[in-house]
Scaffold this motif. Structure first.
Motif, PDB file in Angstrom:
ATOM      1  N   VAL B 299       0.844  -1.197   0.000  1.00  0.00           N
ATOM      2  CA  VAL B 299       0.000   0.000   0.000  1.00  0.00           C
ATOM      3  C   VAL B 299       0.882   1.252   0.000  1.00  0.00           C
ATOM      4  N   GLY B 300       1.905   1.251   0.844  1.00  0.00           N
ATOM      5  CA  GLY B 300       2.778   2.422   0.952  1.00  0.00           C
ATOM      6  C   GLY B 300       3.472   2.722  -0.366  1.00  0.00           C
ATOM      7  N   PHE B 303       1.097   4.252  -2.946  1.00  0.00           N
ATOM      8  CA  PHE B 303       0.836   5.693  -2.807  1.00  0.00           C
ATOM      9  C   PHE B 303       2.080   6.512  -3.144  1.00  0.00           C
ATOM     10  N   LEU B 304       3.200   6.170  -2.480  1.00  0.00           N
ATOM     11  CA  LEU B 304       4.401   7.007  -2.649  1.00  0.00           C
ATOM     12  C   LEU B 304       4.848   7.052  -4.102  1.00  0.00           C
ATOM     13  N   PHE B 306       3.370   7.631  -6.598  1.00  0.00           N
ATOM     14  CA  PHE B 306       2.777   8.726  -7.360  1.00  0.00           C
ATOM     15  C   PHE B 306       3.431  10.073  -7.046  1.00  0.00           C
ATOM     16  N   GLY B 307       4.351  10.090  -6.076  1.00  0.00           N
ATOM     17  CA  GLY B 307       5.003  11.354  -5.741  1.00  0.00           C
ATOM     18  C   GLY B 307       6.430  11.412  -6.245  1.00  0.00           C
ATOM     19  N   PHE B 326      10.060  16.071  -4.687  1.00  0.00           N
ATOM     20  CA  PHE B 326      10.096  14.774  -5.378  1.00  0.00           C
ATOM     21  C   PHE B 326      11.320  13.978  -4.976  1.00  0.00           C
ATOM     22  N   ALA B 329      10.348  12.411  -1.650  1.00  0.00           N
ATOM     23  CA  ALA B 329       9.449  11.270  -1.796  1.00  0.00           C
ATOM     24  C   ALA B 329      10.185  10.079  -2.408  1.00  0.00           C
ATOM     25  N   ALA B 332      11.871   8.467   0.321  1.00  0.00           N
ATOM     26  CA  ALA B 332      10.938   7.818   1.242  1.00  0.00           C
ATOM     27  C   ALA B 332      10.460   6.474   0.712  1.00  0.00           C
ATOM     28  N   PRO B 336       9.325   1.501   2.266  1.00  0.00           N
ATOM     29  CA  PRO B 336       8.482   0.320   2.059  1.00  0.00           C
ATOM     30  C   PRO B 336       9.117  -0.722   1.147  1.00  0.00           C
TER      31      PRO B 336
END
Lengths: 125, 841
Positions: B299-300, B303-304, B306-307, B326, B329, B332, B336
């Motif tokens: 899940v993480g 989402f991430l 897309f950044g 960017f 992200a 980051a 995950p």
């Protein structure tokens, strides 16, 4: 509310913390893009934008903490150890709570990551 | 029941199931829609494209082996590397995820089929036609040749890029339709077609990944479709979205492409890693450690991812603060991604590992992927990327990530699942050769590229002078590529010819715990003999008696009394049975619809617009025939006993029906495409000091307020009429339903007309400037949605007149009204954007 006072965890409560990250990210990006595109040149002072980013970041972190509190409750406050793999309502709830709590942690860290450039970058170069 | 009678009952049930689910013989084989056939064709076709794209890579490497080489021309080289990247991403990496998921998902869920088998078949035929069209273009020396991300302004100039860019844009848009179809199928499959009792906390991790990746497709692919629309309008009609001299901006394309392109990397990576999440526990002989952590990671990452898109655009001159977001992200997302790897390593350490070919590939994959991930962390830092951008360092990085994260896990999956699909194991001895050839060949080819890149060699040059430190590095890379290719060829030989000499595999050959290994090998056409109730994550380990009960038909749905194909629909969180779903059987309609849809795209490529329009009408008619005959079928009875005294309805509408979910999911994707067009409009606002720009008379351009106002009122009226029609139908008033549908049709036509009248009456010429083009494209998009709504509304009217849409059988009206919710949102947002925003700007 999705992140507060929900009796049962579900897929939407699971997705809420990273969705908060996504909204925060989008707002930061859009705010910076507009500030620099409309500001008139690379030397535009970004002080007010940096305050805006702080103003977006603190509520985002707060919301993630609220979501985390709920997730911890759904998890049963950790009274039951993982793997939460029994075919019961309780284990389903505990699993979703635990996974959401982990996502809260990731989202919290990621929101801080994304906000950090605003600490040091002061103009649009 | 005496044993003989019991055996006779079972035989009769099996015969009925076999008759119902039989793969058609002879030429009718190609009308099959069952997941076992479609999944197999899909996998084989995408693997074939992998081999062809690999051959192009060898051509590229051969050309670069020595300096000043003239093996192939610059033009052919451009086509080769463009088509290599394009085919690997669009014709192999994404489709093979869909292929494998269509093949495996029903077995993991002990479902007889996925809920929309004809949609899967349609998706496959779209993919095949589009793939052959794009790939075949190189035989006519007219392949796309501007790199797989098609940057304008090079590509928007038809004189510079020829027809190849059109083939790329239209061929791949067509294939993206297939991807979105697969996403719909897989999301609904995971959420609604699990076996009874397989709760959200006990479903296989592969299902989690498929769910997340299906969702990512809905948000990642539509921006590219929107970009393709803008791009084709510029190439074919001269609307200057990306032309800086007329108010456009080439960087807008880069945004739209990478909003798709970066998540796409994770769209191909996650499903392959998902295979490892199935393989590792089997060979560690223990449940995975950290199931919840894998869910976090999936899940993480979803989402991430897309950044991250701007990290492909660090050198476009965006403000540093934007790059910073960017970059942050991008760092980051390593969290995950790393979590998954630690979960696998922990499971291996805690279990009793057995040596096997799939694990060999899995271990190699992790090693290569970690290396690629680390260089990824390096290039995510903008100042480093400024140095390495567009150099061979990036080529090395992306191949480490994709081959480590996608190709090798897929090969691990191939070795693992070959017995399930083809009933025989691949050779372990040859497998070890394949692995070492691929692993060593890969590293020999791509490790030196880091240094070639750091020594300054740019990507995409077709040759280079000798003596500047690139010679031997390139030669080594080419040798490595040949070794790698030898491994792939050896695998292909074993997979196609080698296995013919081997005996059938035993049941559950690896001793796995998950449901895909439940069936005998080779499995019958109908799949699972009866659908079991599940109570754990590894049911085959925890309940050794399960296969016997399933085989004896003692679980749910052990029969096909009515000769209809049926599968179970269950609730999202706890998989409580809620419906016995009749799924449509074999048909040539999906193939016919795909051929016609494909023809529209191909004819458009060659500028044959009128023929294309005529074929387009035929395509819509073929889809309507398909829907009429194969969806929302009225059953002969309300309920059915599925065993153990459980009676389930055969018909469900509204939020209970899988069709409603499919519509919701499709329209979510549609809204993403729409959001991308709105983003483009506002993007133009940010780059223009005066917005809207002034016309020749010094007045602000715009569609005015009158026509948009009329369009808004009519659109809301049409939407209201649909709501009213649905309510009348609920009250059993067929007359009211039909009146409402007719009113909605007229109002929608009026609204669509008024939308187009706005810019027409305002004198907006879309070829003069990006602003009028953006207004036209938004209004055209909204009007097109109303037109599609009209077709749906008239379809519902015809269904009502034919007695197929009634108060009790109301799937159609619920789904059409759901569409109208989205169409109304599209209309309102569009009109507010083009008519009201200029007043604020």
């Amino acid at each position: 509310m999705l992140i507060h006072n929900r009796r049962h965890a579900n897929l939407w409560t699971l997705l809420a913390p990273p969705a908060i990250w996504a909204v925060h990210f989008l707002l930061c990006y859009v705010a910076a893009a507009i500030a620099c595109a409309k500001g008139g040149g690379p030397w535009v002072d970004l002080t007010s934008l940096r305050w805006v980013i702080l103003g977006i970041t603190l509520p985002a972190l707060g919301l993630i903490l609220v979501a985390g509190r709920q997730a911890r409750r759904h998890w049963g406050f950790g009274t039951d150890d993982p793997p939460h793999d029994q075919a019961t309502d309780e284990d389903r709830q505990h699993f979703l709570g635990y996974a959401t709590l982990l996502l809260c942690a990731l989202s919290f860290v990621s929101v801080i990551f994304v906000a950090m450039p605003a600490i040091t970058i002061a103009d649009c170069r | 029941m005496p044993p003989e009678a019991d055996a006779a009952r079972r035989r009769a049930q099996e015969e009925r199931l076999e008759r119902t689910w039989e793969t058609p013989p002879g030429w009718r084989y190609w009308s099959a829609v069952n997941n076992t056939e479609v999944g197999l064709w899909y996998t084989a076709t995408s693997f074939l494209f992998f081999l062809l794209a690999g051959a192009l890579a060898l051509l590229v490497r051969a050309q670069l082996a020595v300096p000043d080489n003239d093996l192939i021309s610059a033009s052919l080289y451009n086509q080769a590397f463009t088509l290599h990247g394009t085919a690997m991403m669009f014709l192999f990496a994404v489709p093979i995820f869909e292929a494998v998921a269509i093949l495996l998902l029903p077995t993991m869920l002990a479902a007889r089929d996925l809920p929309f088998p004809r949609l899967s078949a349609y998706g496959y035929w779209c993919f095949l036609i589009g793939g052959v069209f794009v790939m075949g273009s190189i035989l006519f020396n007219s392949a796309p040749d501007a790199g797989w991300f098609m940057y304008p302004p090079l590509t928007t100039d038809p004189k510079l890029t020829g027809i190849g860019a059109d083939i790329w844009l239209l061929g791949l848009s067509f294939i993206e339709v297939a991807s979105i179809a697969a996403a719909v199928e897989l999301i609904v499959g995971v959420l609604k077609c699990r076996p009874p009792g397989m709760r959200i906390n006990t479903m296989p991790l592969y299902c989690w990944y498929v769910l997340i990746v299906g969702g990512m497709i809905l948000f990642a692919f539509p921006p590219l479709i929107a970009g393709d629309i803008l791009f084709e309008l510029e190439r074919l009609a001269g609307w200057p979205f990306f032309d800086a001299s007329r108010g456009g901006d080439p960087v807008l394309w880069q945004h739209l492409f990478w909003i798709f392109g970066h998540p796409e990397v994770y769209i191909v990576f996650l499903p392959s890693i998902a295979l490892l999440a199935m393989i590792v526990p089997t060979f560690a002989k223990r449940p995975i450690i950290g199931y919840s952590w894998i869910v976090l990671a999936a899940v993480g990452t979803g989402f991430l991812s897309f950044g991250l898109w701007v990290h492909h655009m660090f050198t476009t001159g965006l403000p540093a603060i934007s790059l910073g977001f960017f970059s942050a992200a991008s760092e980051a997302v390593a969290i995950p991604t790393g979590v998954q790897i630690f979960v696998f390593v922990a499971t291996m350490l805690a279990g009793r590992m057995t040596r096997s070919t799939p694990m060999l590939f899995a271990a190699g994959a992790l090693a290569i992927f970690v290396f690629g991930g680390l260089t990824g962390v390096m290039v995510a830092i903008a100042p480093f990327d400024w140095q390495a951008h567009d150099s061979y360092f990036v080529v090395a990085h992306l191949h480490y990530v994709l081959i480590g994260g996608m190709v090798l896990p897929l090969f691990a999956g191939a070795y693992y699942y070959y017995p399930l699909v083809m009933a025989r194991k691949l050779s372990d001895r040859i497998g070890r050769w394949v692995f070492w050839l691929m692993f060593l060949g890969f590293n020999i080819a791509f490790l030196p590229m880091h240094f070639t890149g750091l020594r300054g060699m740019p990507r995409r040059v077709f040759t280079y002078p000798g003596g500047i430190g690139w010679d031997w590095l390139n030669l080594v890379s080419t040798l490595g590529a040949v070794v790698f290719a030898a491994g792939v060829l050896l695998f292909t030989w074993d997979a196609v010819w080698g296995i013919r000499r081997r005996a059938d595999s035993p049941r559950n050959p690896w001793g796995a715990g998950t449901l895909e290994w439940l069936n005998p090998i080779p499995g019958p056409d109908y799949g699972v003999r009866s659908v079991p109730a599940i109570a754990s994550r590894y049911p085959l380990w925890d309940d050794p008696e399960l296969p016997r009960r399933v085989d004896e038909g003692r679980e749910f749905l052990p029969d096909a009394e009515e000769g209809k194909r049926e599968t179970l629909v269950t609730s999202v969180l706890d998989a409580r049975p809620i419906q016995c779903l009749r799924v449509p059987g074999n048909s040539f309609m999906p193939m016919a619809a795909a051929v016609l849809t494909g023809a529209v795209f191909i004819l458009t490529t060659f500028h044959l617009y009128w023929t294309g329009l005529a074929v387009g009408v035929a395509a819509i008619l073929s889809i309507l025939v398909w829907l009429w005959r194969g969806t929302a079928m009225v059953p002969e009875k309300r309920e059915k006993d599925i065993g153990h005294g459980v009676r389930l309805p055969l018909y469900a509408s509204g939020i209970q029906s899988v069709g409603w979910w499919a519509m919701f999911i499709t329209m979510t994707g549609d809204m993403t495409a729409f959001a991308s067009l709105v983003f483009s409009y506002f993007y133009f606002w940010t780059i223009h000091p005066v917005f809207p720009p002034l016309d020749a008379a010094g007045m602000k351009m715009g569609p005015g307020l009158l026509w948009p106002g009329v369009a808004l009122l009519a659109a809301l009226g049409a939407w209201g009429a649909m709501l009213w029609a649905r309510a009348r139908n609920g009250a059993g008033r067929a007359g009211g339903l039909r009146l409402g549908l007719l009113a909605a049709t007229l109002l929608a036509l009026a609204s669509g007309g008024a939308m187009l009248m706005g810019p027409w009456a305002g004198g907006l010429d879309p070829t003069t400037h990006a602003y009028p083009a953006a207004v036209w494209v938004l209004l055209g998009w909204a009007a097109l949605h109303l037109a599609v709504g009209v077709i749906m509304t008239l379809y519902a009217l015809a269904r009502s007149l034919a007695g197929k849409l009634t108060r009790d059988h109301d799937i159609d009206i619920h789904n059409v009204v759901l569409y109208w919710h989205f169409a109304a949102i599209t209309a309102v947002v569009t009109l507010a954007t083009v008519a009201l925003f200029p007043l604020l700007a």
